[in-house]
Design an enzyme around this catalytic site. Structure first.
Site, PDB file in Angstrom:
ATOM      1  N   LYS A 153       0.869  -1.181   0.000  1.00 32.64           N
ATOM      2  CA  LYS A 153       0.000   0.000   0.000  1.00 32.64           C
ATOM      3  C   LYS A 153       0.909   1.236   0.000  1.00 32.64           C
ATOM      4  O   LYS A 153       2.024   1.190   0.525  1.00 32.64           O
ATOM      5  CB  LYS A 153      -0.849  -0.039   1.279  1.00 32.64           C
ATOM      6  CG  LYS A 153      -1.720   1.160   1.512  1.00 32.64           C
ATOM      7  CD  LYS A 153      -3.110   0.925   0.988  1.00 32.64           C
ATOM      8  CE  LYS A 153      -3.986   2.170   1.079  1.00 32.64           C
ATOM      9  NZ  LYS A 153      -4.012   2.967  -0.143  1.00 32.64           N
ATOM     10  N   CYS A 161      -2.086   9.133  -7.647  1.00 33.31           N
ATOM     11  CA  CYS A 161      -3.367   9.000  -6.938  1.00 33.31           C
ATOM     12  C   CYS A 161      -4.250  10.183  -7.338  1.00 33.31           C
ATOM     13  O   CYS A 161      -3.814  11.332  -7.221  1.00 33.31           O
ATOM     14  CB  CYS A 161      -3.128   8.999  -5.428  1.00 33.31           C
ATOM     15  SG  CYS A 161      -4.670   9.022  -4.485  1.00 33.31           S
ATOM     16  N   LYS A 173       4.831   5.397 -10.977  1.00 28.60           N
ATOM     17  CA  LYS A 173       3.462   5.016 -11.375  1.00 28.60           C
ATOM     18  C   LYS A 173       2.736   6.237 -11.920  1.00 28.60           C
ATOM     19  O   LYS A 173       2.646   7.277 -11.253  1.00 28.60           O
ATOM     20  CB  LYS A 173       2.705   4.413 -10.193  1.00 28.60           C
ATOM     21  CG  LYS A 173       1.360   3.821 -10.608  1.00 28.60           C
ATOM     22  CD  LYS A 173       0.796   2.909  -9.547  1.00 28.60           C
ATOM     23  CE  LYS A 173      -0.518   2.288  -9.980  1.00 28.60           C
ATOM     24  NZ  LYS A 173      -1.071   1.410  -8.946  1.00 28.60           N
TER      25      LYS A 173
END
Ligand code: SIN
Length: 296
Positions: free
Chosen positions: A43, A123, A158
């Site tokens: 996570k 995110c 990412k």
């Protein structure tokens, strides 16, 4: 037959657990690794403990999930033990990390020991973090360069799909010295309760994952493969072995699986045995199908 070396890491297969699913404890990461994953990603871990956004923070929608977890995590200071426990399974453990500045990324990457770092610059629903930084090529390059210059492990970035041109962000990561890019994080989305008229998620909007986003992810991987020299790791909506093959044909060196793990914790061994059978039947190797869709 499925083994590969990815940014210097030896993987028994190209199937990894994606960040965000079963990645908060060493025990759950180990369980997934024992279920056949080639590597596991934690996570996302930040500098300070965070409770995350208010509930509901994850809901099921057609062909996927909408989440606005808000990067809940215990802080990197309390996380090394979880990584060590996950390592007992004998596969690489990748730390997903996030920060609000270059300094925060440096602090976390300098303190945590992991087999690689995956920088969460994507995110879509956390103020001051993730995609708020990762939509700016200059910041992506700066953070990748800073972490790469101090980290003792490979650095992956990412990427968010919520940009006009994901290639420009991937190129910025590459210029900064990233060893790989991971594409894609969730697609911005929201849902409204028609009885009340209110947005359903506590944060109002969030990120869509699951089957619905696979074609978006395939296109991003395809474009990044053409533009970059570093490996692309594909993620987004993989639910079965055909999806994994499709990502590799689009140009993914390896893939990550997230939402689908919720329905089947043994998905990694299921997918790897079907992939093996398929490759044997076709008389192809993993290398043969890597980027195959570009050869036409
Ligand atoms: C979250 O914890 O908020 C999800 C992380 C992400 O979307 O990158």
């Amino acid at each position: 037959m499925l083994a590969l070396t990815l940014t210097g890491l030896k993987l028994r297969n190209p199937l990894m657990l994606a960040a965000g699913i079963m990645g908060t404890t060493g025990g759950s990461l180990k369980r997934v690794a024992e279920g056949g994953a080639g590597a596991v990603v934690t996570k996302s871990i930040g500098k300070e403990p965070r409770r995350g956004h208010s509930n509901p923070s994850m809901i099921e929608v057609d062909s996927g999930y909408l989440n606005a977890m808000g990067l809940p995590n215990p802080s990197y200071r309390d996380f090394q033990g979880e990584i060590e426990r996950a390592r007992e399974a004998g596969v690489p453990v990748i730390a997903s990390i996030f920060g609000g500045s270059t300094e925060e990324f440096l602090e976390i990457a300098g303190a945590l020991r992991a087999d690689a770092f995956e920088l969460n610059l994507s995110c879509p629903h956390a103020c001051g973090y993730g995609a708020e930084i990762g939509t700016r090529p200059d910041l992506v390059e700066e953070i990748a360069r800073a972490v790469k210059s101090t980290a003792r492990s490979p650095v992956w970035v990412k990427l968010t799909p919520n940009v006009t041109d994901i290639k420009s962000i991937g190129l910025a990561a590459q210029r900064g010295g990233a060893d790989a890019v991971v594409a894609i994080n969730t697609v911005r989305g929201m849902a409204i309760d028609i009885e009340s008229g209110y947005p359903i998620l506590g944060n109002r909007f969030g990120g869509l994952s699951g089957r619905a986003i696979k074609p978006v992810a395939i296109r991003c991987v395809y474009d990044l493969y053409e533009a970059l020299d570093i490996p692309v790791i594909g993620v987004g909506g993989i639910s079965d072995w055909r999806d994994a093959i499709e990502f590799i044909m689009a140009g993914a060196r390896a893939v990550e699986i997230g939402s689908a793990v919720g329905n089947n914790i043994n998905i990694f061994s299921d997918i790897s045995s079907c992939m093996r059978e398929f490759l044997v039947e076709k008389e192809w190797t993993l290398n043969d199908i890597y980027g195959m869709a570009h050869e036409l």
